[in-house]
Design an enzyme around this catalytic site. Structure first.
Site, PDB file in Angstrom:
ATOM      1  N   ASP A  91      -3.517  12.202  16.840  1.00  0.00           N
ATOM      2  CA  ASP A  91      -3.953  12.921  15.649  1.00  0.00           C
ATOM      3  C   ASP A  91      -5.480  12.916  15.598  1.00  0.00           C
ATOM      4  OD1 ASP A  91      -4.648  10.371  14.831  1.00  0.00           O
ATOM      5  OD2 ASP A  91      -2.944  10.144  13.485  1.00  0.00           O
ATOM      6  N   SER A  92      -6.026  13.643  14.666  1.00  0.00           N
ATOM      7  CA  SER A  92      -7.484  13.840  14.660  1.00  0.00           C
ATOM      8  C   SER A  92      -8.238  12.725  13.955  1.00  0.00           C
ATOM      9  CB  SER A  92      -7.816  15.164  13.969  1.00  0.00           C
ATOM     10  OG  SER A  92      -7.496  15.077  12.581  1.00  0.00           O
ATOM     11  N   GLY A  93      -7.536  11.923  13.170  1.00  0.00           N
ATOM     12  CA  GLY A  93      -8.187  10.918  12.333  1.00  0.00           C
ATOM     13  C   GLY A  93      -8.365  11.389  10.905  1.00  0.00           C
ATOM     14  N   GLY A  94      -8.155  12.682  10.663  1.00  0.00           N
ATOM     15  CA  GLY A  94      -8.362  13.235   9.331  1.00  0.00           C
ATOM     16  C   GLY A  94      -7.452  12.646   8.277  1.00  0.00           C
ATOM     17  N   PHE A  95      -6.173  12.434   8.619  1.00  0.00           N
ATOM     18  CA  PHE A  95      -5.244  11.929   7.612  1.00  0.00           C
ATOM     19  C   PHE A  95      -5.567  10.497   7.226  1.00  0.00           C
ATOM     20  CE2 PHE A  95      -1.406   9.751   6.213  1.00  0.00           C
ATOM     21  CZ  PHE A  95      -1.023  10.572   5.160  1.00  0.00           C
ATOM     22  N   ASP A 145      -9.158  18.058  10.559  1.00  0.00           N
ATOM     23  CA  ASP A 145      -8.881  18.870   9.383  1.00  0.00           C
ATOM     24  C   ASP A 145      -9.125  18.079   8.108  1.00  0.00           C
ATOM     25  OD1 ASP A 145      -6.619  17.174   9.838  1.00  0.00           O
ATOM     26  OD2 ASP A 145      -5.433  18.438   8.524  1.00  0.00           O
ATOM     27  N   GLN A 187      -3.341  24.371   6.788  1.00  0.00           N
ATOM     28  CA  GLN A 187      -3.428  23.755   5.469  1.00  0.00           C
ATOM     29  C   GLN A 187      -3.299  24.834   4.387  1.00  0.00           C
ATOM     30  OE1 GLN A 187      -3.256  20.696   4.729  1.00  0.00           O
ATOM     31  NE2 GLN A 187      -4.087  19.455   6.412  1.00  0.00           N
ATOM     32  N   GLY A 216      -0.658  18.307   5.508  1.00  0.00           N
ATOM     33  CA  GLY A 216      -0.788  18.263   4.057  1.00  0.00           C
ATOM     34  C   GLY A 216       0.514  18.339   3.308  1.00  0.00           C
ATOM     35  N   ASP A 266       6.919  13.580  13.430  1.00  0.00           N
ATOM     36  CA  ASP A 266       6.571  12.164  13.554  1.00  0.00           C
ATOM     37  C   ASP A 266       6.689  11.547  12.176  1.00  0.00           C
ATOM     38  OD1 ASP A 266       3.631  11.193  12.437  1.00  0.00           O
ATOM     39  OD2 ASP A 266       3.769  13.366  12.705  1.00  0.00           O
ATOM     40  N   CYS A 304      27.357   3.984  16.309  1.00  0.00           N
ATOM     41  CA  CYS A 304      26.143   3.992  17.131  1.00  0.00           C
ATOM     42  C   CYS A 304      26.345   3.234  18.439  1.00  0.00           C
ATOM     43  CB  CYS A 304      24.988   3.362  16.346  1.00  0.00           C
ATOM     44  SG  CYS A 304      23.440   3.279  17.278  1.00  0.00           S
ATOM     45  N   CYS A 306      23.884   2.251  20.492  1.00  0.00           N
ATOM     46  CA  CYS A 306      22.673   1.570  20.952  1.00  0.00           C
ATOM     47  C   CYS A 306      22.975   0.116  21.270  1.00  0.00           C
ATOM     48  CB  CYS A 306      21.548   1.681  19.921  1.00  0.00           C
ATOM     49  SG  CYS A 306      21.586   0.478  18.583  1.00  0.00           S
ATOM     50  N   CYS A 309      23.691  -2.236  18.218  1.00  0.00           N
ATOM     51  CA  CYS A 309      25.002  -2.079  17.571  1.00  0.00           C
ATOM     52  C   CYS A 309      26.154  -2.533  18.461  1.00  0.00           C
ATOM     53  CB  CYS A 309      25.199  -0.623  17.155  1.00  0.00           C
ATOM     54  SG  CYS A 309      24.130  -0.133  15.761  1.00  0.00           S
ATOM     55  N   HIS A 335      17.082   0.120  16.824  1.00  0.00           N
ATOM     56  CA  HIS A 335      18.219   0.898  16.321  1.00  0.00           C
ATOM     57  C   HIS A 335      17.753   2.153  15.583  1.00  0.00           C
ATOM     58  CE1 HIS A 335      21.811   2.104  14.153  1.00  0.00           C
ATOM     59  NE2 HIS A 335      21.062   2.081  13.062  1.00  0.00           N
TER      60      HIS A 335
END
Length: 373
Positions: A91-95, A145, A187, A216, A266, A304, A306, A309, A335
């Site tokens: 990511d850009s670091g903006g958030f 952004d 945005q 956003g 994500d 499940c 996995c 489980c 899990h």
């Protein structure tokens, strides 16, 4: 040249493939969040075992520690540094700067902020964000952004939009490494016309972004407002580019977004909630701390397959959780990530078979009506 090819459609839902130097990414896809170059509590080998095709890493945190120059000097980039041979998105670091609003000052030039670690003063602008991400060597690079907190006035959304587009133009002018794909961020808050304007102006950049993200959202608006916007907006993004919904969300939010035409997701929810004792199951979320699981010999989720489980009981995992053993968080994180990756994998298969609506309806009914606690 586009990095994305569309393989199947079912209504607005899409199955596709993103090609990168470090491997192909089938979509829809969920990206585990590896904030500081690691998905908390899990080895990279375990992520590969889980079937993670791509991991997200955090530009802001890696800039502060250990520093992008060090990562490039020691290992040639983040892939080598964390021993992850598959694709990476940064990511850009903006958030992160947005989420630490009490520590920053935003201007047209960029953002001046104080480190949440030691209070030291730093400055990141579009050029610096591109420099950091170029050094990290991620396959997908996000434009810098401005992320407005919702609810917001139309005037403040317009100001944020203009700032984001100004920064996007500056990002697009910075050369990256040959293998890197630059994604733009749309945005505009909950205002559809502002979102569409942002989209049109991003597409007019030279070069235009290789993919587009919806930023956003999940930042203060009501869930039904986010869903309504996605229904109106997601399918209007260019069909020949990947569509990424940033930071969202719950399993049902992801399925809804897929139905609207979104490809990439994500969220920290599966691992953060795991560290607090929550398992995500086909019958809904389960709080393993509940007393009624103290003598339960069954798996977290009987449906499940996995390794958690199939090998360990609710009673054992509850015991680990209540006594504070690190293994509890590891097991629940494993899990929960399996659950998310399996969910998007089954959605992809359903789209390919023309059965997505039925799949989504069945999942939603079972997940929301389950009584596992």
């Amino acid at each position: 040249m586009s990095c994305f090819s569309l393989k199947a459609r079912d209504g607005k839902a899409r199955a596709g493939l993103i090609k990168t130097l470090h491997g192909d990414i089938p979509t829809p896809i969920f990206m585990p969040v590896g904030t500081r170059g690691t998905v908390k509590s899990l080895w990279q080998e375990e992520l590969r075992e889980l079937g993670a095709h791509i991991v997200l890493a955090n530009t802001y945190h890696l800039y502060l520690r250990p520093g992008h120059e060090l990562v490039e000097e020691v290992a040639g980039g983040l892939h080598g540094f964390m021993n992850w041979p598959r694709p990476l998105l940064t990511d850009s670091g903006g958030f992160q700067i947005f989420s630490l609003a009490h520590l920053n000052r935003v201007t047209e030039k960029g953002v001046e902020f104080r480190s949440h670690i030691d209070g030291s003063l730093h400055f990141i602008d579009p050029e610096k964000s591109m420099e950091i991400q170029r050094a990290l060597g991620s396959d997908i690079v996000m434009m810098f952004d401005d992320c407005p907190r919702l609810p917001a006035s139309r005037e403040s959304l317009r100001q944020s939009l203009e700032l984001t587009l100004n920064w996007a133009k500056r990002c697009a002018a910075i050369p990256l490494k040959e293998h890197q794909h630059l994604f733009g961020i749309v945005q505009g808050g909950l205002e559809l016309d502002l979102r569409l304007e942002c989209l049109e102006r991003l597409e007019a950049l030279e070069p235009s972004p290789a993919g587009l993200a919806l930023g956003g959202l999940s930042v203060g608006e009501k869930n039904h407002e986010m869903r309504a916007l996605l229904e109106d907006l997601a399918h209007r993004l260019p069909p020949h580019k990947p569509r990424y919904l940033m930071g969202v969300g719950t399993p049902t939010d992801i399925l809804h977004a897929i139905s609207c035409g979104v490809d990439m997701f994500d969220c920290v929810l599966p691992t953060r909630n795991a560290r607090n004792g929550q398992a995500l199951t086909s019958q809904g979320p389960l709080n393993i701390k509940n007393e009624r699981f103290a003598k339960d010999p069954g798996p977290l989720d009987p449906q499940c397959p996995c390794k958690v489980c199939t090998r360990y009981s609710r009673a054992y995992i509850r015991h680990l959780t209540t006594v504070g053993e690190y293994l509890a968080g590891q097991m629940l994180s494993h899990h929960n990530l399996f659950f998310y990756l399996d969910l998007v994998g089954r959605a992809r298969k359903a789209i390919t078979c023309g059965e997505f609506d039925e799949f989504a309806k069945n999942f939603y009914n079972t997940y929301t009506q389950g009584k596992v606690g």
